[in-house]
Design a protein around this motif. Structure first.
Motif, short mmCIF file in Angstrom:
data_model
loop_
_atom_site.label_atom_id
_atom_site.label_comp_id
_atom_site.label_asym_id
_atom_site.label_seq_id
_atom_site.Cartn_x
_atom_site.Cartn_y
_atom_site.Cartn_z
N HIS A 246 0.84 -1.20 0.00
CA HIS A 246 0.00 0.00 0.00
C HIS A 246 0.87 1.26 0.00
O HIS A 246 0.57 2.24 -0.69
CB HIS A 246 -0.92 0.00 1.21
N ILE A 247 1.95 1.23 0.79
CA ILE A 247 2.87 2.36 0.80
C ILE A 247 3.53 2.53 -0.56
O ILE A 247 3.71 3.66 -1.05
CB ILE A 247 3.93 2.17 1.91
N LYS A 248 3.86 1.41 -1.20
CA LYS A 248 4.44 1.47 -2.54
C LYS A 248 3.47 2.13 -3.51
O LYS A 248 3.87 2.98 -4.33
CB LYS A 248 4.79 0.06 -3.01
N SER A 249 2.20 1.74 -3.44
CA SER A 249 1.20 2.34 -4.32
C SER A 249 1.10 3.84 -4.09
O SER A 249 0.97 4.63 -5.03
CB SER A 249 -0.17 1.69 -4.09
N TRP A 250 1.15 4.24 -2.84
CA TRP A 250 1.02 5.64 -2.48
C TRP A 250 2.24 6.45 -2.91
O TRP A 250 2.11 7.57 -3.42
CB TRP A 250 0.80 5.74 -0.96
N LYS A 251 3.42 5.89 -2.71
CA LYS A 251 4.65 6.62 -3.02
C LYS A 251 5.06 6.49 -4.48
O LYS A 251 5.30 7.49 -5.16
CB LYS A 251 5.79 6.13 -2.13
N THR A 252 5.15 5.26 -4.96
CA THR A 252 5.69 5.03 -6.30
C THR A 252 4.69 5.37 -7.39
O THR A 252 5.03 6.01 -8.39
CB THR A 252 6.13 3.57 -6.44
N HIS A 253 3.43 4.95 -7.21
CA HIS A 253 2.44 5.15 -8.26
C HIS A 253 1.74 6.50 -8.17
O HIS A 253 1.22 6.99 -9.18
CB HIS A 253 1.40 4.03 -8.21
N LEU A 254 1.73 7.10 -6.97
CA LEU A 254 1.05 8.39 -6.80
C LEU A 254 2.00 9.48 -6.32
O LEU A 254 1.56 10.57 -5.96
CB LEU A 254 -0.12 8.25 -5.83
N ALA A 255 3.30 9.19 -6.29
CA ALA A 255 4.34 10.19 -6.00
C ALA A 255 4.08 10.95 -4.70
O ALA A 255 4.21 12.17 -4.65
CB ALA A 255 4.47 11.17 -7.17
N ALA A 256 3.72 10.22 -3.63
CA ALA A 256 3.46 10.88 -2.35
C ALA A 256 4.72 11.45 -1.72
O ALA A 256 4.64 12.21 -0.76
CB ALA A 256 2.81 9.90 -1.38
N ASP A 257 5.89 11.10 -2.25
CA ASP A 257 7.14 11.65 -1.73
C ASP A 257 7.51 12.96 -2.41
O ASP A 257 8.62 13.46 -2.22
CB ASP A 257 8.28 10.64 -1.88
#
Length: 446
Positions: free
Chosen positions: A346-357
């Motif tokens: 879920h964190i991967k989806s948030w960060k990698t796919h939605l650029a949350a970083d």
């Protein structure tokens, strides 16, 4: 100057004929699937929930773009893969993005990059706290009926920064400056909470107030809910354990190995190693043991489960601590604790796919607001996936796959007197699933 009427160079001829391509198609869009996200947004009302938390200082009779419109536009940009605010200067004229914001394709343009930048710097601490509660309310509203128990996975993730941002801190493990926000998902992948913080291991004194606010917000919606909290050894501190017991919250945390803990499993490690040596050595041998013990800093002893695994690489022993009274050690470790690994995806989806970083603002409050904007984009994509038929491969697809297959669809937009027509590609391979999803989105719970 970027002249859109100039032809693209470097295209080879086809069938003896030259190819001329220009960006002058007019009412065209490469993101027609954003309209499906707009339908999800109408059900979840993420933008409206966040906008209600902000005090708008603008004169009402001079407002062109409402806070909800700007937040909705920004979240749909992120979900469609445009995490850079500068892209708004082009996308604000995109006919499909306009329609997704309930505006006519020929109507006013949407908010520009500079307007969105002012929006990101608008909320203060009080508004951000209210947004945190609004995200929890959204989470609770996403259930069709009140569950008997929920499982919350709490974790932190490193977020590298490359400027003079407030709260940035050097992290020796990652050898970079950055943040280390704490994020919470539930067992089904719903987004619950995110809090911006410096790039260091969270202490019990820091985690406890965050959990107190989170659990209080959940129990305002569901007073009698049972909550199971899962986390790695970062969250196994005396303050957190005592708080969970005092507030009737179940927990299962990873536990860092110590000399005292290893004494409890020394014989088990030896016998498991002997069993592996006597076997064909084609697989690993795994055994479990549970006992009661406690660190000197703990207020009482706790139930501890040890997993001993021996393979070709040697012995590997892990410990978890829990206040759950029932269940066998093997089931608690493999079927309860190990499932927290899904939170990594879920964190991967948030960060990698939605650029949350993409936390590149100078002010910490602006970066915290960005976390909420990317969380809103996560909810839009999660809602799109939740509308998929259970047996469809799209029901477990990653967000970038959903974006590529269902959002990045070209369309010609024709605005008529009483109708707006979208001409989608006849060769689109995912026509059927898009029809099904649009029929099922109204069934989303809000």
């Amino acid at each position: 100057m970027n002249d859109l009427t100039l032809p693209l160079s470097g295209l080879s001829s086809v069938g003896g004929k030259s190819v001329v391509a220009r960006f002058d198609g007019g009412m065209l869009s490469s993101n027609s699937g954003v309209l499906a996200l707009a339908e999800v947004e109408k059900r979840l009302r993420v933008a409206e929930r966040l906008a209600r938390c902000i005090d708008d200082p603008r004169c009402p009779d001079q407002v062109v773009h409402s806070l909800a419109d700007m937040i909705g536009f920004r979240m749909k940009m992120i979900a469609a893969g445009y995490e850079d605010g500068n892209d708004a200067n082009r996308l604000r004229r995109d006919p499909v993005f306009k329609m997704a914001q309930d505006a006519l394709p020929s109507g006013r343009d949407l908010a520009s990059q500079s307007t969105l930048c002012r929006l990101e710097n608008l909320p203060g601490v009080r508004e951000l706290v209210a947004m945190g509660r609004a995200m929890v309310d959204l989470y609770c509203a996403s259930f069709r009926q009140v569950p008997k128990r929920i499982v919350l996975d709490i974790d932190d993730t490193f977020d590298a920064v490359h400027g003079g941002q407030q709260l940035r801190l050097f992290n020796a493990h990652h050898d970079e400056y950055g943040f280390q926000p704490i994020v919470v998902f539930d067992g089904a992948g719903r987004f619950v909470s995110a809090i911006l913080r410096p790039a260091k291991r969270p202490s019990g004194a820091e985690i406890r107030p965050h959990l107190r606010r989170l659990v209080r917000a959940i129990r305002i919606n569901w007073p009698n809910i049972r909550i199971l909290l899962r986390g790695d050894s970062h969250y196994c501190s005396p303050q957190v354990i005592d708080w969970c017991r005092a507030n009737d919250v179940d927990f299962i945390f990873g536990l860092a190995p110590t000399t005292t803990l290893r004494k409890h499993v020394a014989d088990l490690e030896a016998s498991t190693t002997a069993r592996f040596e006597a076997s064909a050595k084609t697989g690993k041998v795994r055994r479990f043991k549970e006992f009661v013990d406690g660190a000197a800093s703990w207020s009482r002893v706790e139930r501890i489960i040890a997993r001993v695994e021996v393979g070709a690489q040697g012995a590997d022993t892990r410990f978890v601590v829990t206040n759950l009274a029932g269940g066998k050690a093997k089931a608690l470790y493999e079927d309860v604790y190990c499932r927290r690994g899904a939170a990594e995806n879920h964190i991967k989806s948030w960060k990698t796919h939605l650029a949350a970083d993409r936390t590149s603002c100078t002010r910490a409050t602006a970066n915290q607001f960005r976390l909420f904007l990317h969380a809103g984009a996560y909810w839009l994509m999660w809602g799109l996936r939740a509308a998929m038929p259970r047996r469809s491969s799209f029901a477990v697809a990653q967000f970038d796959t959903l974006r590529l297959r269902l959002i990045k669809i070209a369309a010609r937009v024709v605005e008529m007197k009483t109708q707006i027509r979208l001409h989608l590609p006849t060769s689109c391979p995912d026509q059927r699933i898009l029809r099904i999803v649009l029929d099922r989105i109204p069934q989303l719970v809000t």
